[in-house]
Design a protein around this motif. Structure first.
Motif, PDB file in Angstrom:
ATOM      1  N   LEU A  51       0.709  -1.239   0.042  1.00 11.83           N
ATOM      2  CA  LEU A  51      -0.159  -0.032   0.063  1.00 11.83           C
ATOM      3  C   LEU A  51       0.733   1.244   0.023  1.00 11.83           C
ATOM      4  N   ILE A  52       2.064   1.440   0.673  1.00  9.87           N
ATOM      5  CA  ILE A  52       2.980   2.284   0.527  1.00  9.87           C
ATOM      6  C   ILE A  52       3.464   2.627  -0.740  1.00  9.87           C
ATOM      7  N   ALA A  53       3.718   1.598  -1.487  1.00  7.06           N
ATOM      8  CA  ALA A  53       4.413   1.355  -2.818  1.00  7.06           C
ATOM      9  C   ALA A  53       3.281   2.178  -3.814  1.00  7.06           C
ATOM     10  N   VAL A  54       1.933   1.631  -3.654  1.00  2.00           N
ATOM     11  CA  VAL A  54       0.949   2.098  -4.421  1.00  2.00           C
ATOM     12  C   VAL A  54       0.722   3.562  -4.253  1.00  2.00           C
ATOM     13  N   LEU A  55       0.738   4.136  -2.965  1.00  2.00           N
ATOM     14  CA  LEU A  55       0.513   5.565  -2.487  1.00  2.00           C
ATOM     15  C   LEU A  55       1.612   6.461  -3.236  1.00  2.00           C
TER      16      LEU A  55
END
Length: 636
Positions: free
Chosen positions: A94-98
């Protein structure tokens, strides 16, 4: 195009097209290519599994082999997911997507799905040893969870009203703020003291504080937009305006409640007071003013849930201010008074608090309609407002300001018919107590309402989101006595004069102003009551003051100390010696307007003993510029 995020030995690759293509995958591998792990389609897993509750996930895991569950994708293919790996990789994913995607509405929707799934996994962890080991015991994953919350709040605090033109974007924003903050208590620690220790140990704790308060502030501004705009911007069959406002209210209350709980912890608020952006430059005050400025307009004035939710929001932000003002190591009021800009901002907040009190006191409790079965707790709005009025009036930076702005209302209170005054201020039965409550926030249900409602082809099927409130009330008599004691303390603070701390022009300022306001029409200050006129009003004021003094003496020592009651006694004696009932006859109103009926000679004839008594009884509390009491200041 591929982007990468590196964290603690793991490299995560995310395709930018992944949010629109269910078949896209994220590849998770160790830093050494030869140690490549199994390819996991996390995007499809998030989209398919976020709708499963904790209980449903638990059932699937009980029926699974090797902690691997099977489900059918949108294209009909069967996908296998190792839930242990899913739990370990999801925060970093989710951090990477954000960080790698355009921050549009589709991104926020996907992140809400991911946070929803993460909450379900964390809820399940205490009942499942493998998940507990990954999500709760693994320090690496805990660090990633904190980073995820920090990054989300930073992004969410950067949204502006002009960038959020769609109603659905306002809704998903408010839901993400609430669900992100609730990850702290859901995935880091259920014990607030332990959670605070984790946060304070983080090197970027100041960034977290700024982002958390900023994100909540943005959500509040979006709420004001929907309160003042009856047009929802959606199809005619969409959720009603009341449903939309109720939803945003619930998300804002859930978010603010987290900040309130953190500020209840002494070590957190002491650290917060050293944050220059939030305290020195007024960040907390900006949030408080935005919430206090929330105005319920038609068609929401008849909505029990909306009116009560807005009232609870105001009560909670006043509670946060109270916690900051009561800090011991650093004076919050000194911090806000350190610059002209923040001092003016603080005065604007004080003015809103006084307006709240005026609006509350303008309603005759004897004429209130019976409580409806559909009413909801309103929070301790009036009581918290009076507590803050007591604190601010005891500070040298705000005493004169409150005297100027609120004495007219206080004079009108003492001008009430004696029976009304007794029932409101000298009784343990009236006014009816306020009801406080804590919102029990269900992240899964809150995220699901938005995702299900706005993903459906037929939006007319939107249902009301249930709200669960846990009441927390004090006994009626205690509420009434606290309210009266705060009123007495307010009078004592305004009449108190402390040499070397108060300026000379503040001496008897409240007394001057009170006498001046006695010549004015009190119905303009408290329109909900009827008043006597002429000489009878002066008699009524003295009679009410005498009754309040007698009642205040009965509240020592449980609710009041002797100093406050003595200052009330001195004020009453001085006022009584200066009042000439004939001056208040109606046929002399014009003459009174043109000349001062109370001459300076009368003030010079005040007994030396009374002056000494007021001076010696003056006390410099800890909120007055952090100064030390002069010798003998508390002696009679």
């Amino acid at each position: 195009m591929l982007s990468a995020t590196k964290n603690v030995g793991i490299i995560v690759y995310v395709g930018n097209c992944g949010l629109s293509c269910p078949g896209s995958c994220m590849q998770v591998a160790e830093e050494e290519p030869s140690m490549a792990e199994q390819v996991i389609d996390l995007i499809s897993a998030v989209k398919e599994l976020h709708g499963l509750s904790c209980q449903e996930l638990n059932k699937l895991l009980r029926d699974s082999e090797n902690f691997t569950i099977h489900f059918h994708s949108e294209k009909g293919s069967t996908i296998k997911i190792d839930v242990e790996k899913l739990a370990g990789f999801l925060p970093l994913h989710l951090i990477a997507v954000l960080m790698s995607s355009d921050r549009d509405e589709s991104l926020l929707r996907y992140l809400l799905c991911g946070i929803r799934l993460l909450h379900s996994l964390c809820d399940l962890a205490p009942r499942n040893s493998k998940l507990e080991q990954v999500l709760l015991d693994d320090v690496k994953v805990s660090e990633q969870l904190l980073d995820l919350v920090f990054y989300l709040l930073i992004v969410l605090s950067g949204y502006r009203q002009e960038n959020c033109i769609s109603c659905s974007l306002l809704l998903v924003h408010s839901a993400l703020v609430a669900s992100s903050l609730h990850l702290l208590s859901g995935c880091i620690s259920l014990q607030w003291q332990d959670l605070v220790q984790v946060l304070l140990a983080h090197p970027k704790v100041d960034i977290f504080m700024d982002a958390a308060f900023g994100a909540v502030h943005v959500a509040i501004r979006f709420l004001q937009v929907k309160l003042s705009d009856q047009y929802t911007g959606l199809h005619a069959k969409s959720p009603t305006a009341e449903q939309i406002v109720n939803y945003i209210c619930q998300q804002c209350e859930a978010s603010l409640q987290i900040l309130q709980s953190l500020c209840q912890q002494k070590v957190f608020r002491e650290r917060l007071l050293r944050n220059k952006e939030l305290c020195g430059r007024g960040g907390v005050l900006f949030l408080a003013r935005a919430i206090l400025n929330l105005n319920v307009t038609p068609p929401f004035v008849d909505s029990f849930t909306v009116v009560a939710a807005i009232s609870r929001l105001k009560a909670k932000v006043l509670s946060i201010l109270l916690h900051l003002c009561e800090a011991e190591s650093i004076s919050y009021l000194d911090e806000v008074a350190s610059s002209p800009g923040s001092l003016d901002l603080a005065k604007s907040v004080v003015l809103e608090i006084l307006e709240l009190l005026k609006a509350a006191l303008s309603k005759d409790p004897n004429h209130l309609s019976p409580c409806s079965d559909r009413t909801f707790p309103m929070g301790l709005l009036r009581l918290n407002a009076m507590r803050l009025a007591d604190i601010f009036s005891d500070d040298s930076n705000f005493r004169s300001f409150i005297t100027t702005c609120f004495t007219k209302v206080m004079t009108a209170i003492f001008s009430l018919p004696h029976g009304d005054f007794l029932s409101i201020w000298c009784s343990s039965e009236f006014p009816p107590r306020e009801e406080d409550a804590t919102l029990e926030y269900d992240t899964f249900a809150a995220a699901g309402w938005f995702l299900d409602t706005f993903a459906a082809a037929n939006l007319s099927n939107a249902i009301n989101l249930e709200i669960t409130l846990i009441p927390s009330n004090m006994p009626q008599a205690m509420y009434a006595h606290q309210r009266t004691s705060l009123f007495v303390k307010l009078i004592a603070n305004l009449h108190c004069f402390v040499p070397n701390i108060c300026e000379e022009q503040e001496r008897n300022l409240f007394l001057h102003k009170f006498l001046e306001c006695m010549r004015m029409d009190p119905s303009k200050s408290l329109p909900g009551f009827s008043f006597t006129s002429g000489a009878q009003r002066a008699v009524t004021v003295c009679r009410n003051l005498r009754s309040l003094l007698s009642h205040a003496e009965s509240l020592i020592p449980n609710f009041l100390n002797e100093e406050d009651v003595q200052l009330l006694r001195v004020f009453f004696n001085q006022l009584q010696s200066l009042i000439n009932p004939a001056d208040f006859e109606e046929n002399q109103v014009q003459e009174i307007k043109s000349e001062r009926s109370i001459s300076l000679d009368k003030f010079s004839r005040l007994s030396i003993d009374e002056h000494l008594q007021v001076t010696n009884m003056g006390r410099a509390r800890k909120t007055i510029m952090g100064s030390i009491d002069p010798p003998g200041i508390n002696e009679k």
